[in-house]
Design a protein around this motif. Sequence first.
Motif, PDB file in Angstrom:
ATOM      1  N   ASP A 158     -51.711   8.408  -1.476  1.00 32.93           N
ATOM      2  CA  ASP A 158     -50.841   7.455  -2.166  1.00 32.93           C
ATOM      3  C   ASP A 158     -49.615   7.228  -1.283  1.00 32.93           C
ATOM      4  OD1 ASP A 158     -49.266   5.947  -3.810  1.00 32.93           O
ATOM      5  OD2 ASP A 158     -49.218   7.370  -5.483  1.00 32.93           O
ATOM      6  N   ASP A 161     -45.937   7.221  -2.396  1.00 35.46           N
ATOM      7  CA  ASP A 161     -45.278   8.525  -2.520  1.00 35.46           C
ATOM      8  C   ASP A 161     -44.831   8.950  -1.124  1.00 35.46           C
ATOM      9  OD1 ASP A 161     -44.753  11.286  -2.562  1.00 35.46           O
ATOM     10  OD2 ASP A 161     -46.212  11.661  -4.142  1.00 35.46           O
ATOM     11  N   ALA A 180     -54.021   5.935  -4.947  1.00 35.40           N
ATOM     12  CA  ALA A 180     -53.686   7.102  -5.768  1.00 35.40           C
ATOM     13  C   ALA A 180     -54.956   7.888  -6.044  1.00 35.40           C
ATOM     14  CB  ALA A 180     -53.035   6.652  -7.068  1.00 35.40           C
ATOM     15  N   SER A 183     -58.128   9.622 -11.644  1.00 36.56           N
ATOM     16  CA  SER A 183     -57.806  10.468 -12.789  1.00 36.56           C
ATOM     17  C   SER A 183     -58.739  11.668 -12.837  1.00 36.56           C
ATOM     18  CB  SER A 183     -57.934   9.655 -14.085  1.00 36.56           C
ATOM     19  OG  SER A 183     -57.694  10.466 -15.208  1.00 36.56           O
ATOM     20  N   GLY A 188     -55.145  13.841  -7.372  1.00 35.25           N
ATOM     21  CA  GLY A 188     -54.302  13.155  -8.343  1.00 35.25           C
ATOM     22  C   GLY A 188     -53.487  14.113  -9.184  1.00 35.25           C
ATOM     23  N   ALA A 189     -54.123  15.190  -9.656  1.00 41.70           N
ATOM     24  CA  ALA A 189     -53.426  16.163 -10.499  1.00 41.70           C
ATOM     25  C   ALA A 189     -52.359  16.908  -9.708  1.00 41.70           C
ATOM     26  CB  ALA A 189     -54.427  17.141 -11.106  1.00 41.70           C
ATOM     27  N   CYS A 191     -50.682  15.859  -7.010  1.00 40.46           N
ATOM     28  CA  CYS A 191     -49.540  14.967  -6.757  1.00 40.46           C
ATOM     29  C   CYS A 191     -48.700  14.797  -8.009  1.00 40.46           C
ATOM     30  CB  CYS A 191     -50.036  13.616  -6.251  1.00 40.46           C
ATOM     31  SG  CYS A 191     -50.686  13.639  -4.559  1.00 40.46           S
ATOM     32  N   GLU A 192     -49.361  14.669  -9.145  1.00 42.95           N
ATOM     33  CA  GLU A 192     -48.641  14.516 -10.407  1.00 42.95           C
ATOM     34  C   GLU A 192     -47.809  15.751 -10.726  1.00 42.95           C
ATOM     35  OE1 GLU A 192     -50.289  13.390 -14.643  1.00 42.95           O
ATOM     36  OE2 GLU A 192     -51.012  11.954 -13.151  1.00 42.95           O
TER      37      GLU A 192
END
Length: 340
Positions: A158, A161, A180, A183, A188-189, A191-192
């Motif tokens: 991403d 970011d 990104a 889900s 993804g998790a 980075c979140e």
Amino acid sequence: MADGAFTYQGGRVDPGEAQNLRYSISETYLGDPIRVPVTILNGAEPGPTVFLSAAIHGDELNGIEVVRTVAQDWSHADLRGTLVCLPVINVPGFIAQQRYLPVYDRDLNRSFPGSADGTSASRMAAQIFSNFIEPCDYGLDFHTSTRGRTNMLHVRADMDDEAAGRLARAFGSNVIIDSAGPSGSLRGAACEAGTPTITVEMGQAHRFERGFIDRALDGVASVLAEYGAHPTDLVRWPGWRTVVDRDEKTWLRADAGGIVELLHDRGDLVREGDVVATITNPFKTDTVRITAPFDGVLVGVLENPVVYPGNPLCHLVELDDASIRAYERARNGDCRDEPR
């Protein structure tokens, strides 16, 4: 890691120590533990905590050798910070040599960050994530293409970011696909949760490909140099680079069923209108020609030469004029991106 120790549920690794462990994340039908191999290397001096993960899809093997080599063969005498090395995340899939978890055929890479009271896949993901992913500052997650296709080495990140973008550039691949993490994916998790992470794609399933493994090891060394984990190493420049957004890439798909002849390989430059592949029937009649819609490089190509209509043939990413000139200079200097 206030005191410099890396801690996980049930253990710790202090500065200057290394530990190989098999960490239990679930149980089999017989109640035996399902254990993930983990190597934790904690340098004597403070620095970043970086995880390297592979085989979240059980048939994706190239990354396993990358992570094993970093963990077991490299000298880390000057390591600053901590490396968390997870060479085989999807242990049940790896044992069965299949992409997904054998239990209910679930994709472990759509189960993160997981839940302690969720599905079997979600519970496994939660154990891995809370103990070995979330505590890290940065992460590299190694993948290959799925069965029947192959990828040139490239990074997915991403790029909106800033921290993930820095990590992607530090790895030193020619192509970065700006996206990104899906889900439920580990990337993804992570980075979140505040752990910038990139996906490294290279080669095909079910094999070790030495050229890709060596290139990926160069990328790891470059990342560790960028963040001061290996302060004596150098950050790598790949010779040319393009960052591709979602509007600058496409899958070329079969317009007919039949037998495919690919006229270009992964990593090749094709021009708008070039015939990339042909599809014929068993009598070699009614030839269908698949052409490139724009100038670009083939990031992924088909390995299995038989298709139904709509099956993917090639993954094409667009290059601008400056990237094409840099690409051609590199190739003329015998700097081919990946040896076969």
